[in-house]
Design a protein around this motif. Structure first.
Motif, PDB file in Angstrom:
ATOM      1  N   LEU A 201      31.037 -39.781 -33.439  1.00  0.00           N
ATOM      2  CA  LEU A 201      29.767 -39.786 -32.707  1.00  0.00           C
ATOM      3  C   LEU A 201      28.680 -39.128 -33.549  1.00  0.00           C
ATOM      4  N   ASN A 202      27.542 -39.742 -33.575  1.00  0.00           N
ATOM      5  CA  ASN A 202      26.424 -39.193 -34.345  1.00  0.00           C
ATOM      6  C   ASN A 202      25.579 -38.314 -33.426  1.00  0.00           C
ATOM      7  N   ILE A 203      26.122 -37.141 -33.107  1.00  0.00           N
ATOM      8  CA  ILE A 203      25.456 -36.219 -32.182  1.00  0.00           C
ATOM      9  C   ILE A 203      25.318 -34.865 -32.854  1.00  0.00           C
ATOM     10  N   ALA A 204      24.112 -34.351 -32.871  1.00  0.00           N
ATOM     11  CA  ALA A 204      23.855 -33.020 -33.417  1.00  0.00           C
ATOM     12  C   ALA A 204      23.547 -32.083 -32.254  1.00  0.00           C
ATOM     13  N   PRO A 205      24.362 -31.064 -32.034  1.00  0.00           N
ATOM     14  CA  PRO A 205      24.127 -30.178 -30.887  1.00  0.00           C
ATOM     15  C   PRO A 205      22.879 -29.326 -31.062  1.00  0.00           C
ATOM     16  N   THR A 206      22.268 -28.990 -29.927  1.00  0.00           N
ATOM     17  CA  THR A 206      21.116 -28.092 -29.922  1.00  0.00           C
ATOM     18  C   THR A 206      21.565 -26.720 -29.431  1.00  0.00           C
ATOM     19  N   GLN A 207      21.157 -25.673 -30.135  1.00  0.00           N
ATOM     20  CA  GLN A 207      21.594 -24.332 -29.781  1.00  0.00           C
ATOM     21  C   GLN A 207      20.800 -23.789 -28.574  1.00  0.00           C
ATOM     22  N   LEU A 208      21.484 -22.990 -27.771  1.00  0.00           N
ATOM     23  CA  LEU A 208      20.815 -22.311 -26.665  1.00  0.00           C
ATOM     24  C   LEU A 208      19.787 -21.331 -27.207  1.00  0.00           C
ATOM     25  N   LYS A 209      18.701 -21.158 -26.482  1.00  0.00           N
ATOM     26  CA  LYS A 209      17.657 -20.232 -26.914  1.00  0.00           C
ATOM     27  C   LYS A 209      17.749 -18.935 -26.118  1.00  0.00           C
ATOM     28  N   LYS A 210      17.652 -17.838 -26.828  1.00  0.00           N
ATOM     29  CA  LYS A 210      17.709 -16.533 -26.170  1.00  0.00           C
ATOM     30  C   LYS A 210      16.473 -16.308 -25.307  1.00  0.00           C
ATOM     31  N   GLN A 211      16.685 -15.593 -24.194  1.00  0.00           N
ATOM     32  CA  GLN A 211      15.579 -15.217 -23.318  1.00  0.00           C
ATOM     33  C   GLN A 211      14.838 -14.034 -23.938  1.00  0.00           C
ATOM     34  N   GLY A 212      13.544 -13.943 -23.630  1.00  0.00           N
ATOM     35  CA  GLY A 212      12.763 -12.819 -24.151  1.00  0.00           C
ATOM     36  C   GLY A 212      13.190 -11.491 -23.548  1.00  0.00           C
ATOM     37  N   THR A 213      13.509 -11.498 -22.257  1.00  0.00           N
ATOM     38  CA  THR A 213      13.962 -10.288 -21.577  1.00  0.00           C
ATOM     39  C   THR A 213      15.266 -10.592 -20.847  1.00  0.00           C
ATOM     40  N   LYS A 214      16.046  -9.551 -20.630  1.00  0.00           N
ATOM     41  CA  LYS A 214      17.314  -9.708 -19.932  1.00  0.00           C
ATOM     42  C   LYS A 214      17.109  -9.614 -18.427  1.00  0.00           C
ATOM     43  N   THR A 215      17.914 -10.340 -17.687  1.00  0.00           N
ATOM     44  CA  THR A 215      17.843 -10.319 -16.230  1.00  0.00           C
ATOM     45  C   THR A 215      18.639  -9.137 -15.711  1.00  0.00           C
ATOM     46  N   SER A 216      17.996  -8.277 -14.951  1.00  0.00           N
ATOM     47  CA  SER A 216      18.657  -7.077 -14.455  1.00  0.00           C
ATOM     48  C   SER A 216      19.416  -7.360 -13.168  1.00  0.00           C
ATOM     49  N   LEU A 217      20.331  -6.460 -12.845  1.00  0.00           N
ATOM     50  CA  LEU A 217      21.102  -6.580 -11.613  1.00  0.00           C
ATOM     51  C   LEU A 217      20.195  -6.532 -10.390  1.00  0.00           C
ATOM     52  N   ALA A 218      19.212  -5.636 -10.412  1.00  0.00           N
ATOM     53  CA  ALA A 218      18.315  -5.502  -9.258  1.00  0.00           C
ATOM     54  C   ALA A 218      17.535  -6.787  -9.002  1.00  0.00           C
ATOM     55  N   GLU A 219      17.263  -7.546 -10.044  1.00  0.00           N
ATOM     56  CA  GLU A 219      16.528  -8.795  -9.863  1.00  0.00           C
ATOM     57  C   GLU A 219      17.321  -9.807  -9.051  1.00  0.00           C
ATOM     58  N   VAL A 220      18.659  -9.769  -9.153  1.00  0.00           N
ATOM     59  CA  VAL A 220      19.450 -10.795  -8.477  1.00  0.00           C
ATOM     60  C   VAL A 220      20.139 -10.326  -7.196  1.00  0.00           C
ATOM     61  N   ILE A 221      20.192  -9.008  -6.956  1.00  0.00           N
ATOM     62  CA  ILE A 221      20.780  -8.566  -5.681  1.00  0.00           C
ATOM     63  C   ILE A 221      19.842  -7.665  -4.887  1.00  0.00           C
ATOM     64  N   GLY A 222      18.673  -7.330  -5.461  1.00  0.00           N
ATOM     65  CA  GLY A 222      17.773  -6.403  -4.801  1.00  0.00           C
ATOM     66  C   GLY A 222      17.166  -6.924  -3.510  1.00  0.00           C
ATOM     67  N   ASP A 223      17.200  -8.252  -3.311  1.00  0.00           N
ATOM     68  CA  ASP A 223      16.626  -8.833  -2.094  1.00  0.00           C
ATOM     69  C   ASP A 223      17.612  -8.855  -0.933  1.00  0.00           C
ATOM     70  N   LEU A 224      18.875  -8.554  -1.206  1.00  0.00           N
ATOM     71  CA  LEU A 224      19.898  -8.633  -0.164  1.00  0.00           C
ATOM     72  C   LEU A 224      19.795  -7.440   0.791  1.00  0.00           C
ATOM     73  N   PRO A 225      20.165  -7.624   2.059  1.00  0.00           N
ATOM     74  CA  PRO A 225      20.071  -6.526   3.035  1.00  0.00           C
ATOM     75  C   PRO A 225      20.858  -5.296   2.585  1.00  0.00           C
ATOM     76  N   GLU A 226      20.280  -4.115   2.810  1.00  0.00           N
ATOM     77  CA  GLU A 226      20.958  -2.866   2.485  1.00  0.00           C
ATOM     78  C   GLU A 226      22.086  -2.636   3.483  1.00  0.00           C
ATOM     79  N   LEU A 227      23.209  -2.148   2.986  1.00  0.00           N
ATOM     80  CA  LEU A 227      24.394  -1.948   3.817  1.00  0.00           C
ATOM     81  C   LEU A 227      25.015  -0.585   3.536  1.00  0.00           C
ATOM     82  N   ARG A 228      25.785  -0.105   4.481  1.00  0.00           N
ATOM     83  CA  ARG A 228      26.604   1.083   4.250  1.00  0.00           C
ATOM     84  C   ARG A 228      28.039   0.646   3.985  1.00  0.00           C
ATOM     85  N   SER A 229      28.819   1.507   3.387  1.00  0.00           N
ATOM     86  CA  SER A 229      30.231   1.201   3.189  1.00  0.00           C
ATOM     87  C   SER A 229      31.006   1.442   4.477  1.00  0.00           C
TER      88      SER A 229
END
Length: 491
Positions: A247-275
């Motif tokens: 196959l005549n296919i040349a792969p394209t490399q993934l590009k790095k993000q400028g900033t890293k995604t933090s944990l708070a960005e992806v779970i900070g919107d969830l309801p606060e809970l107690r254990s």
């Protein structure tokens, strides 16, 4: 199979009965919704897709007939997978080849030598080291236009019993799969039915690096650090991209993000809970389980004794002050969550990941429910989370005040503190999470929530967000099984 059912609706809205099923708390309601799902043609289609089988343990004809049927009529398709990672992980290798506490304490050199030899023989004879060959046979026989093979980074340094690197052997074999399986005892009559017209080799590429002038890669080029590409997790995996040589296919490399995604960005919107409270004060003391917000607050305050606070003050006045502030402001309105929690997640719809996670038809979040913890661990969780806020790092066991050390003999020795230094780990709000593994099913000690006010480990949904499962992804089984599915997404 439930997720295969949702894939059958690609490009179309999911049916209402699906949302009713995954939101249902009442068993009778859940059963009714499941019956409605089972009546849809897409459920039958999902049943044809899903097959629970173990390579090496199923018949040759059955395996390859199913594969041929699945790819029939498709010129462009891909094979995704990877051998089991336990044999290659650094932690797994260390644990399985270590001589054990009893041998170490004996100070008997001959006994320790024999134990090392015994464990090494068992380790290197483990079939997990060569299960990749089952994958290799599929590549050779069915000649996919491309394949993706994934494993832990420990595979780069893992050696076979002759001292050679297994990764070098894997690259060589994948590049020329027919040469690699030439010595395999394939069932002649059955195998002849599946032989391809041409036997091609493969170019093995990296997703994140370009080859040198000779067209070669360094081993490290195959290692992907997920946090560099927007994933909210420091997950480092070796991922190979094989492209068939014709196959005549040349792969394209993934590009790095400028900033890293933090944990708070992806779970900070969830309801606060107690254990929750397990009913255990310590490992050795069990009391009647009383799990209300009021008894939880009382248990947290009781766990943080004056002796503990004085130890913390001597270690760090700033952490002591934060812990005191938390104890004075524990919220009596915190709930434990549940199978379905009504709320409005992802209010910031402009976030890069919102489109991937968000499903407006859900009306809340699934499987956002806390575990039970024993009372003694509340003090450790609170200390670790407060430490994380103040020091922007997770403490090692050597940083713990003596009064907060786990009630295990090995934790109280210098050797124990070195070996089990990450026994309790807070996931920091401002950074990507550490690697989510199957260990999360056992306890939450490696996955403590960054908010000291909640004093708990991550829920299934929070761990799923870290693993980038969409919010409408439902995990079947009990909570332990749900954590295992999140921690081992190849299951």
């Amino acid at each position: 199979m439930l997720r295969a059912f949702t894939r059958a609706f690609a490009g179309r809205p999911l049916p209402d009965c699906y949302y009713g099923y995954i939101r249902a708390v009442d068993p009778a309601e859940k059963k009714r919704r499941a019956e409605a799902i089972a009546c849809l043609p897409e459920w039958k289609e999902a049943g044809l897709e899903v097959w629970n089988a173990t390579l090496g343990q199923i018949g040759f004809d059955e395996l390859h007939s199913r594969i041929r049927q699945a790819i029939a009529g498709h010129d462009l398709w891909g094979l995704l997978g990877g051998p089991p990672c336990q044999a290659y992980s650094v932690v797994g290798r260390s644990r399985r080849m270590g001589i054990g506490e009893e041998s170490r304490r004996s100070h008997d050199d001959e006994k320790q030598k024999l134990e090392r030899e015994r464990r090494a023989e068992a380790f290197f004879s483990d079939e997990k080291h060569t299960l990749y060959r089952e994958y290799l046979k599929i590549v050779a026989i069915h000649q996919p236009p491309f394949f993706v093979m994934e494993n832990v980074k420990g595979i780069l340094s893992s050696r076979l019993d002759d001292g050679s690197y297994i990764f070098d052997k894997i690259l060589e074999d994948l590049g020329d799969p027919w040469r690699a399986i030439a010595g395999e005892d394939l069932p002649t009559e059955e195998a002849s039915r599946f032989m391809p017209a041409s036997r091609h080799g493969y170019y093995i590429h990296s997703f994140v690096a370009q080859p040198n002038q000779d067209g070669d890669y360094q081993k490290s080029d195959y290692l992907i650090r997920c946090e560099d590409f927007g994933v909210p997790q420091e997950r480092h995996r070796v991922i190979l991209l094989g492209i068939r040589e014709d196959l005549n296919i040349a792969p394209t490399q993934l590009k790095k993000q400028g900033t890293k995604t933090s944990l708070a960005e992806v779970i900070g919107d969830l309801p606060e809970l107690r254990s929750g409270r397990s009913g255990r004060v310590t490992h050795k003391i069990r009391m009647e389980k009383k799990d209300t917000a009021a008894t939880w607050i009382e248990a947290v305050k009781s766990a943080i004794t004056n002796h503990v606070l004085e130890d913390v003050r001597a270690f760090s006045p700033v952490i002591h002050e934060r812990m005191e502030n938390v104890l004075q402001n524990l919220c009596p309105n915190l709930m434990r969550g549940g199978v379905f929690v009504p709320c409005e997640p992802w209010k910031d719809s402009t976030h890069d990941l919102a489109k991937w996670f968000r499903d407006d038809r859900l009306g809340g979040v699934l499987q956002h429910e806390t575990r039970d913890h024993m009372d003694a661990d509340f003090a450790r969780y609170l200390f670790v989370a407060a430490y994380g806020e103040v020091m922007t790092d997770s403490p090692k066991l050597r940083h713990f005040p003596h009064s907060l050390l786990p009630d295990h003999e090995n934790a109280k020795t210098e050797e124990g503190r070195r070996v089990f230094h990450d026994r309790f780990r807070v996931q920091l709000a401002g950074r990507p999470a550490t690697t989510v593994t199957c260990h999360i099913r056992k306890d939450g000690h490696y996955f403590i929530h960054y908010d000291p006010m909640q004093c708990r480990s991550l829920t299934v949904r929070e761990a799923a967000r870290v693993q980038t499962f969409p919010d409408n992804y439902f995990f079947e089984g009990n909570r332990t099984e749900q954590y295992e599915q999140v921690g081992n997404p190849w299951m």
